[in-house]
Design an enzyme around this catalytic site. Structure first.
Site, PDB file in Angstrom:
ATOM      1  N   CYS A   1       3.138 -46.818 -22.350  1.00 27.08           N
ATOM      2  CA  CYS A   1       2.129 -45.766 -22.163  1.00 27.08           C
ATOM      3  C   CYS A   1       0.995 -45.935 -23.169  1.00 27.08           C
ATOM      4  O   CYS A   1      -0.159 -45.641 -22.872  1.00 27.08           O
ATOM      5  CB  CYS A   1       2.765 -44.389 -22.354  1.00 27.08           C
ATOM      6  SG  CYS A   1       4.122 -44.035 -21.229  1.00 27.08           S
TER       7      CYS A   1
ATOM      8  N   GLU B   1       4.497 -36.144 -20.590  1.00 29.99           N
ATOM      9  CA  GLU B   1       3.787 -37.236 -21.257  1.00 29.99           C
ATOM     10  C   GLU B   1       3.453 -38.271 -20.204  1.00 29.99           C
ATOM     11  O   GLU B   1       4.350 -38.789 -19.527  1.00 29.99           O
ATOM     12  CB  GLU B   1       4.640 -37.858 -22.361  1.00 29.99           C
ATOM     13  CG  GLU B   1       3.960 -39.009 -23.072  1.00 29.99           C
ATOM     14  CD  GLU B   1       4.906 -39.770 -23.989  1.00 29.99           C
ATOM     15  OE1 GLU B   1       4.984 -41.005 -23.845  1.00 29.99           O
ATOM     16  OE2 GLU B   1       5.591 -39.114 -24.789  1.00 29.99           O
TER      17      GLU B   1
END
Length: 1021
Positions: free
Chosen positions: A813, A779
């Site tokens: 993120c 990720e």
């Protein structure tokens, strides 16, 4: 019960005494019902002869699809400045609805004529019905005509609920109602201020209104004069508990000044009620005004109290004591409350101990009656009962007997029939109309709330117009209803802890608006920060590693020094060897045992929230609310992956021919390397580790070099919960430690969260290995965009941008990096955004008032400052650095002409703004797709067609509509990107654990040992 104790207390504990206060004996009940029945008859007669608009709203109530459509139009249409977006909204809402089903359903000609017009319009706008001449007519004539008609309809609906666009216009329209015996309390429309200029503008409006109302005041008759209602959230951009000291210092004098002006003008001033989190702050401000010498002896100060709040009786007790202390009679407006659904949702999202409101309408009715009786018995309160319920009115009149030192209140546009009947029958009664004043654009949020509140199926106002409802049903005793339910909460509204049913318990949150929670938390954090911190490699449960080094510069504000011993290459090799030997036994232990360990860890983490929050704040620079969310997410990961392990790792029986058994099993891959980032040092760290463990793997975990202390605490907790020390190892250190782990030939899978560059480097290293093909679960980051069209509500957009771009110092993120805002509203959105940015508080994250702490380290700070320097000529807005020294990067906004100017991810509090023109949404989506990133995307639009177009075309993992872009919830919003933003599957989702496992199938021929007995024994049909 004290205010604090009642905040989220169990409903039965509160309702039992309220039922005693609200109950009446049978003879009294009979008199009340008789009077209420006469009032209902009068209301029904008034409704039958009401204007066409009232009947129109009754036909299209919110229980119908078409009513919802009209509500959506009313909420958005009038604020859209450009024709193209307005037409898209109309097509989107009116086209698909079934207007024909309402034809002939009303006895009013106006309603049926309007329905016919809507039916024709819907057909014109529906796909597939605009062919040939009709299509050409719509193209040349239809949309402008329809647009004007819809605009007129929205203004007409607004006029039903708004007294006037200005205070002068409102007073003019009020004159006719005053002649019929109504008083008025004017409410200047507008939601909470987002900026200091907003607050200043609202203050000016209030002052102008006081002056205008003063010219219509009746000298010496305060109650007979018009009054003004004020929202404290409109007077300060940070009216919230976390900013308590600042609010009391800045807003207190403003409220006093308005009180003085109202006193001098001869009118009353009432403070409106808002969300439950703000209640105690509003009480502090109100008490400050009541105690000021400038307002001594003035009885014009009032407060609204919400009966649906569990604290309402305690609030009334406090107001009575305040009135006695200050020698005045306090004006109290008792309302049911208009934020019920959002109160329920916020409590569930935050995992709080309970709800601040009652979960049943009957319980709220009981609370209202009990509070009303308390008010009638309080010598220092002047009661104002805001209700449209005939049974409530009849009950209050019964209790009041011959007293008339109180008033009723109604909303403008509602309850006229009820109160005209009352005033005609008793000239001593008083009724005040709550009269909103403001432009139709400001009307939107208010209108939606009023329609929701008064149009719901449970509403008495709606109920009297339902022919099938009997009088007994309409006048049912709420005390008896609650008694029949044994005072229990609504079964379909579980407590926040039980949000996910019996499958798993929701993580426990902290209500930071409650001082009874916040005060001990702050004390616990301070105590935790006094302890010495250290971290070391944990191999086979024993501490090891190189010579300890200090993690932080002591000069860094709020960052405690920790002694850290990083793992060596030898530690890494030994940890993988031990883990590989232990993994088969851990895998064979079964999913149930592994799940039990994870659940014990979740419970321990819940219990030790303060300890882990302390580490998150001081090691990672998390603010207090962010630290709460961090621990909660980690708890949710543990419980969710425990649940998925039990569900996914049971053997699956596969179909096949008779005499054959086929079974599929999931088993662990072996040793999993989990490499986690510093921005979520607990949640992502423990999420990766928990998933790998749940799937039957042994784990070597490497936390980010900036946050090894959190990793050390997390691994120690998992060991305590029952995870064997030889199955889970901690290897803190820098890139060299990660490389040593990945180079080991026994590593069988890798989970990584971090930068795209590092993910590619890991991928190359794994690909070049001569051993087995190893899966990488990665990720990474993104150039996450938020798309805003002109149907969006700017206030909501700005709220969500502030959270999405700047919370956690932009170090998420999922954070918003880019804003695409439609040109037609760009100036307004930017001005509001920049003003809201100015209100952010930067500083020590250990203070409750801090919105944004430092970035993670000096290197990150320098990268961000270099980026701002490169775009200095495009800088649109930037905050000043805080006075204290540290690694701070104040929030900034940069204007760009083209997204291609932004190369790579900017991991911090910097928002890049681009404008787009209506009709070019496809270009915006293409630009976003062209970056190659695909993590998160936000959309603010009221047009379903627009949302669907983005959903179809955008290559993005997580799309958020009309909300913030951060804070994905485990098991609810599985999180993860595509393209340059990750490999999938999504963390916290139903497919995540499978990636950590390998599949095996066993096929057995059951006929090989004596034949197929089951087939031969089958009964003949």
């Amino acid at each position: 019960m004290t205010i604090s104790a009642a905040y989220r207390a169990p409903e039965p504990d509160l309702l039992l005494p309220l039922m005693r206060a609200a109950g009446v004996d049978p003879a009294t009940r009979q008199r009340i019902v008789a009077r209420a029945g006469m009032l209902v008859a009068a209301m029904q007669k008034a409704a039958a002869t009401a204007g066409g608009l009232a009947q129109f709203l009754n036909e299209y109530r919110i229980s119908t699809t078409e009513g919802v459509v009209l509500l959506c139009l009313a909420e958005a249409f009038l604020r859209i400045p450009d024709a193209e977006t307005a037409d898209r909204l109309i097509r989107d809402k009116l086209g698909p609805a079934d207007w024909q089903a309402h034809l002939g359903q009303s006895s009013a000609f106006f309603v049926n004529a309007s329905t016919l017009a809507l039916t024709i319009t819907g057909r014109l706008l529906s796909r597939g019905e605009t062919d040939g001449i009709l299509k050409d007519m719509v193209a040349r004539l239809g949309e402008p005509v329809i647009r004007r008609a819809v605009r007129m309809a929205m203004h007409l609906m607004g006029g039903q609920f708004v007294m006037g666009r200005t205070i002068e216009e409102g007073l003019k329209h009020a004159a006719a109602f005053e002649a019929r015996g109504f008083r008025h309390s004017f409410d200047m429309l507008g939601e909470g201020a987002k900026t200091a200029p907003d607050a200043a503008r609202y203050l000016d409006h209030y002052r102008q209104a006081i002056a205008a109302l003063g010219r219509h005041a009746k000298p010496g008759d305060l109650l007979g004069s018009p009054g003004l209602s004020v929202k404290l959230s409109a007077l300060h951009p940070r009216y919230e508990p976390a900013q308590r000291d600042r609010v009391l210092r800045e807003l207190g004098p403003v409220l006093v000044s308005l009180g003085v002006a109202a006193r001098d003008a001869g009118i009353g001033l009432t403070v409106d009620a808002e969300e439950s989190e703000r209640l105690e702050l509003s009480l502090e401000l109100f008490a400050l005004a009541a105690r000021t010498p400038e307002l001594r002896g003035w009885d014009g100060l009032g407060l609204a109290v919400q009966a649906y709040q569990k604290r309402a009786p305690a609030v009334l007790d406090g107001l009575e004591a305040l009135g006695a202390e200050t020698g005045r009679r306090i004006f109290v407006r008792l309302v049911k409350g208009a934020y019920w659904d959002s109160e329920i949702k916020r409590s569930q999202e935050r995992g709080l101990a309970g709800y601040p409101v009652f979960t049943r309408k009957a319980a709220t009715d009981v609370s209202y009656l009990a509070c009303a009786r308390r008010m009638l018995d309080a010598p220092h309160l002047y009661p104002a009962f805001a209700t449209h319920n005939a049974l409530t009115v009849a009950t209050l009149l019964e209790w009041a007997d011959e007293r008339r030192d109180f008033e009723f209140q109604r909303l403008h546009g509602m309850g006229e029939g009820l109160y005209e009947t009352l005033l005609a029958g008793d000239s001593r009664l008083s009724c005040r109309t709550y009269a909103p004043v403001g432009s139709h654009e400001e009307l939107l949020a208010y209108l939606v709330r009023r329609i929701l509140e008064n149009g719901a199926n449970s509403s008495f106002v709606h109920g009297i117009q339902e022919a099938h409802l009997s009088l007994d049903t309409l006048l049912a005793d709420p005390v008896a209803q609650v008694a029949a339910m044994q005072a229990q909460p609504h079964p379909r509204i579980p407590l926040p802890a039980a949000l996910y049913g019996t499958e798993r318990r929701n993580s426990t949150g902290l209500d930071l608006s409650d001082d009874a929670v916040a005060a001990p938390l702050l004390a616990g954090l301070a105590a935790a920060w006094e302890k010495p911190w250290a971290a070391a490699a944990l191999v086979d449960g024993r501490e090891t590693g190189a010579a300890p080094v200090p993690l932080f510069d002591p000069a860094a504000p709020g960052r405690l020094v920790a002694e850290v011993r990083a793992a060596t290459a030898g530690d890494a090799a030994r940890a993988v060897d031990i883990a590989a030997a232990a993994q088969p036994g851990w895998d064979a232990a079964g999913a149930a045992r592994r799940a039990a360990c994870l659940r014990r860890a979740a419970d321990l983490l819940d219990q030790r929230m303060t300890e882990f929050m302390a580490v998150a704040i001081r090691e990672a620079g998390k603010t207090i609310p962010d630290a709460v969310a961090e621990v909660r997410e980690a708890v949710d990961f543990l419980r969710y992956y425990a649940l998925r392990a039990e569900a996914d790792f049971a053997a699956v029986e596969l179909p096949g021919p008779t005499g054959e058994e086929n079974r599929l099993f999931l088993v662990g891959r072996g040793v999993c390397a989990c490499i986690s980032p510093w921005n979520f040092p607990l949640a992502i760290f423990i999420g990766q580790v928990a998933a790998a463990l749940a799937a039957g793997n042994a784990v070597v975990a490497k936390p980010a070099p900036q946050t090894p202390v959190m990793g050390w605490h997390a691994v120690r907790l998992l060991h305590e919960a029952g995870v064997p020390v030889d199955v889970l190892h901690l290897l803190p250190g820098g890139p060299e430690v990660g490389a040593a782990i990945l180079a080991h030939p026994l590593v069988r899978c890798v989970a990584f969260t971090g930068s795209t560059v590092t993910a590619k480097r890991i991928n190359r290293q794994l690909a070049e290995s001569d051993g087995p093909i190893i899966p990488l679960i990665a990720e990474t980051g993104g150039q996450n965009a938020m798309i805003v069209d002109s149907s969006a509500l700017p206030e909501q957009v700005v709220n969500d941008l502030i959270v999405s771009a700047f919370q956690s110092a932009g170090q998420r993120c999922s954070a918003a990096r880019v804003l695409f805002v439609q040109e037609d509203i760009a100036d307004r959105v930017e001005n509001m955004l920049f003003g809201a940015m100015d209100e952010l508080v930067l500083g020590d994250p250990g203070r409750l008032a801090t919105d944004m702490g430092p970035v993670i380290d000096q290197a990150a700070q320098q990268r961000l400052l270099d980026h701002l320097e490169r775009f200095s000529d495009r800088l649109a807005h930037r905050l000043a650095a805080p006075q204290e020294s540290g690694w701070f990067v104040p929030p900034a906004a940069i204007r760009l002409d083209d997204l291609s100017a932004l190369q790579g991810e900017v991991f911090g509090p910097v928002l890049h703004i681009l404008r787009w023109q209506a009709g070019h949404l496809d270009r915006v989506i293409a630009a976003i797709n062209g970056t190659g990133f695909g993590l998160t995307l936000g959309i603010h639009s009221r047009i379903g067609e627009t949302v669907e177009q983005v959903r179809r075309q955008a290559r993005v993992g997580n799309i958020y509509v009309n909300r913030s872009m951060i804070g994905a919830v485990v098991g609810v919003q599985p999180f993860g990107g595509e393209g340059l933003s990750g490999t999938g599957p999504k963390a916290g989702g139903p497919n995540y654990l499978r990636r950590f496992a390998t599949e095996r199938v066993v096929s057995t021929d059951t006929t090989s040992a004596g034949g197929n007995a089951s087939l031969m024994a089958m009964e003949a049909v």
